[in-house]
Design an enzyme around this catalytic site. Structure first.
Site, mmCIF file in Angstrom:
data_model
loop_
_atom_site.group_PDB
_atom_site.id
_atom_site.type_symbol
_atom_site.label_atom_id
_atom_site.label_comp_id
_atom_site.label_asym_id
_atom_site.label_seq_id
_atom_site.Cartn_x
_atom_site.Cartn_y
_atom_site.Cartn_z
ATOM 1 N N LYS A 4 1.085 -12.131 -2.132
ATOM 2 C CA LYS A 4 0.124 -11.259 -2.818
ATOM 3 C C LYS A 4 0.788 -10.633 -4.043
ATOM 4 C CE LYS A 4 -0.942 -7.070 -1.488
ATOM 5 N NZ LYS A 4 -0.776 -6.211 -2.705
ATOM 6 N N ASP A 5 2.049 -10.233 -3.868
ATOM 7 C CA ASP A 5 2.845 -9.720 -4.992
ATOM 8 C C ASP A 5 3.664 -10.881 -5.558
ATOM 9 O OD1 ASP A 5 2.347 -6.700 -4.795
ATOM 10 O OD2 ASP A 5 2.917 -7.220 -2.750
ATOM 11 N N HIS A 37 2.121 -8.150 6.930
ATOM 12 C CA HIS A 37 3.516 -7.782 7.219
ATOM 13 C C HIS A 37 3.964 -8.373 8.555
ATOM 14 C CE1 HIS A 37 2.478 -4.108 4.638
ATOM 15 N NE2 HIS A 37 3.507 -4.638 4.004
ATOM 16 N N GLN A 55 9.743 2.852 -8.044
ATOM 17 C CA GLN A 55 8.858 1.783 -8.534
ATOM 18 C C GLN A 55 7.446 2.278 -8.811
ATOM 19 O OE1 GLN A 55 9.547 -0.536 -4.838
ATOM 20 N NE2 GLN A 55 7.384 -1.081 -4.959
ATOM 21 N N ALA A 83 2.904 1.384 6.199
ATOM 22 C CA ALA A 83 1.451 1.152 6.295
ATOM 23 C C ALA A 83 1.209 -0.325 6.595
ATOM 24 C CB ALA A 83 0.742 1.600 5.022
#
Length: 282
Positions: A151-152, A37, A61, A32
């Site tokens: 972001k993570d 990305h 996860q 996605a």
């Protein structure tokens, strides 16, 4: 563009195209794909001779089966997006069976306590799943450099810790958050938002930016109370957590230490869709 579905085929190909000093850049994704990305892929292409992108929705996860089921799977579209950046990218899109070889369980990891904060508190076992898949992918691809979005941010720190503890020869590189025009952090989950929800969700980044302004003069508790009041006034959202933590150990701030770098972290539900974001504070 080369697409491999089996790890053995990918390994064989990489052996054939890499010499002793060839650098391999690696961008692990769950598909996605969005502009965030693609920016990681562009960075890898400029810094390495070979770039591999994995597209794999990792079941270990997800602590919420419904979230796993609804996670968007758009391989054809993802491939087309990667082609717009470069046809020289190698795509690795394995099956669960190929990765886990009949044992779809996460291994247990010790990340020196990084796994017990924020996401770890609210998604039990999540980081064991992340550690399991990232370690496995690193072993398959053997990258020189691996690229992750900030972001993570907690995940980024956990991957760095795993590489350090397992002495893996991978340089883990964090890259800036890409945002929609209204400030919403780009995420694969945004595909599940209606256009109205996307617009409403600009509140998340606006709140983080104000928290950053307040950080200069107010205590962490005052800022946290204010953030909670913002989301109480907007009932379409449910605030899961807001936390100010130091970047290294991710521990909640006690009192400000000028030698430390701090970030504000947030997780919010809009309907059943969970969105996370963070911002550097100093």
């Amino acid at each position: 563009m080369l697409i491999f579905n089996r790890q053995e085929d990918l390994k064989k190909h990489l052996r054939s195209v890499t010499k002793e000093n060839t650098t391999i850049g690696f961008v692990p994704t769950m598909g996605a794909l969005h502009q965030g990305h693609l920016s990681l892929i562009e960075k890898s292409l400029t810094e390495n001779q070979v770039t591999v992108v994995s597209i794999f929705v990792n079941p270990t996860q997800f602590n919420n089966p419904e979230d796993l089921e609804k996670y968007p799977r758009t391989l054809e579209k993802d491939t087309q997006k990667i082609e717009t950046v470069s046809k020289d990218v190698i795509i690795f899109a394995p099956s669960v069976e190929d990765i886990y070889e009949g044992n779809t369980t996460a291994k247990a990891f010790d990340f020196d306590g990084l796994e017990n904060q924020m996401e770890g508190k609210h998604r039990p076992g999540h980081f064991d799943g992340v550690g399991t898949i990232v370690k496995r992918l690193f072993e398959i691809v053997n990258p020189t450099n691996a690229y992750f979005g900030e972001k993570d941010f907690q995940q980024l720190q956990i991957v760095k810790k795993m590489v350090e503890k397992h002495q893996m020869p991978v340089n883990v590189i964090g890259c800036p958050i890409y945002r929609e025009s209204n400030g919403l952090a780009m995420s694969s989950r945004n595909e599940r938002l209606t256009s109205q929800q996307k617009e409403d969700s600009s509140l998340i980044y606006k709140t983080l930016k104000t928290a950053k302004e307040k950080f200069g003069t107010e205590s962490a508790k005052e800022i946290t109370d204010w953030v909670e009041s913002v989301f109480e006034k907007n009932p379409e959202f449910r605030l899961e957590y807001f936390q100010i933590a130091d970047e290294e150990q991710l521990l909640p701030i006690d009192k400000k230490d000028n030698a430390k770098k701090y970030r504000a972290f947030i997780a919010v539900f809009i309907n059943s869709i969970r969105l996370i974001d963070n911002i550097s504070l100093n």
